[in-house]
Design a protein around this motif. Structure first.
Motif, PDB file in Angstrom:
ATOM      1  N   ASN A 133      31.513  12.443   1.182  1.00 43.47           N
ATOM      2  CA  ASN A 133      30.194  12.828   1.305  1.00 43.47           C
ATOM      3  C   ASN A 133      29.276  12.004   0.958  1.00 43.47           C
ATOM      4  N   GLU A 134      28.127  11.684   1.933  1.00 44.24           N
ATOM      5  CA  GLU A 134      27.336  10.545   1.417  1.00 44.24           C
ATOM      6  C   GLU A 134      25.995  11.083   1.697  1.00 44.24           C
ATOM      7  N   TYR A 135      25.259  10.612   0.477  1.00 43.00           N
ATOM      8  CA  TYR A 135      23.762  11.005   0.382  1.00 43.00           C
ATOM      9  C   TYR A 135      22.821  10.013   0.144  1.00 43.00           C
ATOM     10  N   ASP A 136      21.876   9.935   0.998  1.00 39.90           N
ATOM     11  CA  ASP A 136      20.933   8.715   0.875  1.00 39.90           C
ATOM     12  C   ASP A 136      19.684   9.003  -0.280  1.00 39.90           C
ATOM     13  N   ALA A 137      19.913   8.300  -1.236  1.00 40.36           N
ATOM     14  CA  ALA A 137      19.035   8.607  -2.495  1.00 40.36           C
ATOM     15  C   ALA A 137      17.550   8.463  -2.007  1.00 40.36           C
ATOM     16  N   GLY A 138      17.322   7.640  -1.002  1.00 40.44           N
ATOM     17  CA  GLY A 138      15.906   7.476  -0.446  1.00 40.44           C
ATOM     18  C   GLY A 138      15.193   8.612   0.077  1.00 40.44           C
ATOM     19  N   LYS A 139      16.078   9.561   0.419  1.00 38.25           N
ATOM     20  CA  LYS A 139      15.458  10.717   0.885  1.00 38.25           C
ATOM     21  C   LYS A 139      14.991  11.824  -0.250  1.00 38.25           C
ATOM     22  N   ASN A 140      15.430  11.357  -1.382  1.00 36.65           N
ATOM     23  CA  ASN A 140      15.036  12.440  -2.652  1.00 36.65           C
ATOM     24  C   ASN A 140      14.640  11.345  -3.702  1.00 36.65           C
ATOM     25  N   ARG A 141      13.738  10.182  -3.355  1.00 37.73           N
ATOM     26  CA  ARG A 141      13.653   9.019  -4.327  1.00 37.73           C
ATOM     27  C   ARG A 141      13.058   9.485  -5.508  1.00 37.73           C
ATOM     28  N   ASP A 142      12.023  10.410  -5.434  1.00 34.64           N
ATOM     29  CA  ASP A 142      11.534  10.896  -6.763  1.00 34.64           C
ATOM     30  C   ASP A 142      12.272  11.500  -7.616  1.00 34.64           C
ATOM     31  N   GLN A 143      13.020  12.269  -7.258  1.00 35.39           N
ATOM     32  CA  GLN A 143      13.991  12.881  -8.111  1.00 35.39           C
ATOM     33  C   GLN A 143      14.937  12.059  -8.596  1.00 35.39           C
ATOM     34  N   PHE A 144      15.443  11.063  -7.816  1.00 33.46           N
ATOM     35  CA  PHE A 144      16.386  10.073  -8.260  1.00 33.46           C
ATOM     36  C   PHE A 144      16.023   9.207  -9.468  1.00 33.46           C
ATOM     37  N   GLN A 145      14.677   8.832  -9.024  1.00 28.94           N
ATOM     38  CA  GLN A 145      14.077   7.918  -9.920  1.00 28.94           C
ATOM     39  C   GLN A 145      13.739   8.588 -11.327  1.00 28.94           C
ATOM     40  N   SER A 146      13.525   9.963 -11.410  1.00 29.45           N
ATOM     41  CA  SER A 146      13.280  10.663 -12.489  1.00 29.45           C
ATOM     42  C   SER A 146      14.498  10.676 -13.328  1.00 29.45           C
ATOM     43  N   PHE A 147      15.471  10.759 -12.513  1.00 32.80           N
ATOM     44  CA  PHE A 147      17.022  10.981 -13.267  1.00 32.80           C
ATOM     45  C   PHE A 147      17.313   9.432 -14.012  1.00 32.80           C
ATOM     46  N   LEU A 148      17.136   8.416 -13.111  1.00 30.83           N
ATOM     47  CA  LEU A 148      17.494   7.123 -13.486  1.00 30.83           C
ATOM     48  C   LEU A 148      16.727   6.565 -14.637  1.00 30.83           C
ATOM     49  N   VAL A 149      15.529   7.017 -14.541  1.00 29.74           N
ATOM     50  CA  VAL A 149      14.763   6.527 -15.726  1.00 29.74           C
ATOM     51  C   VAL A 149      15.192   6.842 -17.105  1.00 29.74           C
ATOM     52  N   LEU A 150      16.133   7.704 -17.160  1.00 29.65           N
ATOM     53  CA  LEU A 150      16.743   8.225 -18.604  1.00 29.65           C
ATOM     54  C   LEU A 150      17.404   6.961 -18.922  1.00 29.65           C
ATOM     55  N   GLY A 151      17.720   6.202 -18.451  1.00 27.48           N
ATOM     56  CA  GLY A 151      18.607   4.957 -19.326  1.00 27.48           C
ATOM     57  C   GLY A 151      19.148   3.841 -18.187  1.00 27.48           C
ATOM     58  N   PHE A 152      20.305   3.528 -18.343  1.00 23.83           N
ATOM     59  CA  PHE A 152      20.760   2.279 -17.827  1.00 23.83           C
ATOM     60  C   PHE A 152      20.071   1.184 -18.209  1.00 23.83           C
ATOM     61  N   GLY A 153      19.922   1.018 -19.399  1.00 27.87           N
ATOM     62  CA  GLY A 153      19.085  -0.168 -19.973  1.00 27.87           C
ATOM     63  C   GLY A 153      17.552  -0.248 -19.607  1.00 27.87           C
TER      64      GLY A 153
END
Length: 260
Positions: free
Chosen positions: A140-160
């Motif tokens: 199952n493949e999902y393009d994060a770009g279609k939900n960019r705002d949501q994914f960026q909100s998630f990713l801002v939580l960390g990963f350095g």
């Protein structure tokens, strides 16, 4: 009675499908939150560690994360994820190993090898999330770009990422000290500011061991009453991780289903 039974079975099937689709986003979030501990683990000492419950310690922790962000390269850990579903009063448990790294282009990639109760692989790279299920030979493949705002909100939580960047997306407070596995931890509470994120997770709680700067436990609360608890062990930072970890290796007969 037969109609009622079929209705219950259909509801269960629908819930199972919903959980399967939602897990990709939850995995992204769970790994992202773990990235906070990666940044904190690089920081040393300071007033925040000695007094994690004070209001001034919040800025101290965020400053430590800012300093650590430049040093972050990768991380890996064993995990146990417990997903509680309120409507059926059931808990699903997944166990496995997670990896993530920052590429030379500044992208954060992540990989999860879910080993139990059945083998699954999750990969976030090149702006896409892929969930591979060997048992049914399907990706199952999902393009994060279609939900960019949501994914960026998630990713801002960390990963350095920079600690103070959290304040752009979340209201962040300390919730006092609690023991986790015999360790005195500082509880950090995050409340999403964006409505689309808050509709999925209205609160995130992280229990951090201030002496090591490691998040021992996290909990993600959904408005429905469902929640996920994550435990991480055997955490390793900035070690050599094979490039193969960040490649989705599938069988030749795999079917790819692209989400909309």
């Amino acid at each position: 009675m037969l109609v009622e039974r079929r209705h219950v079975e259909n509801c269960r099937c629908s819930r199972a499908m919903k959980r399967q689709l939602a897990r990709v986003s939850v995995v992204v979030l769970a790994l992202a939150v773990f990235g906070i501990s990666s940044a904190l683990a690089q920081a040393k000492g300071g007033a925040a560690a000695s007094n994690p419950g004070s209001s001034s310690s919040l800025d101290g922790v965020l400053t430590q994360m800012d300093s650590a962000a430049a040093q972050f390269r990768n991380a890996e850990a064993d995990f146990v994820w417990d997903q509680y579903q309120k409507v059926v009063n059931e808990t699903d448990t997944q166990k496995g190993k997670v990896y993530y790294r920052r590429t030379g282009k500044g992208e954060t990639q992540m990989s999860a090898n879910i080993q139990l109760p059945e083998q699954k692989y999750v990969l976030f790279a090149d702006g896409k999330v892929r969930l591979y299920q060997p048992r049914i030979e399907q990706v199952n493949e999902y393009d994060a770009g279609k939900n960019r705002d949501q994914f960026q909100s998630f990713l801002v939580l960390g990963f350095g990422g920079r600690g103070h960047d959290l304040l752009k997306q979340f209201d962040v407070t300390f919730g006092g000290n609690e023991d986790v596995d015999g360790v005195k931890t500082a509880k950090l509470e995050l409340s999403p500011k964006a409505a689309n994120v808050k509709n999925m997770f209205n609160q995130i709680v992280i229990w951090i061991d201030p002496a090591r700067g490691i998040s021992l436990k996290q909990q993600f609360f959904e408005p429905s009453g469902d929640y996920r608890i994550a435990h991480y062990t055997n955490i390793k930072l900035n070690t050599k991780i094979s490039d193969d970890v960040f490649k989705l290796r599938t069988s030749g007969n795999v079917k790819t289903v692209r989400g909309k």
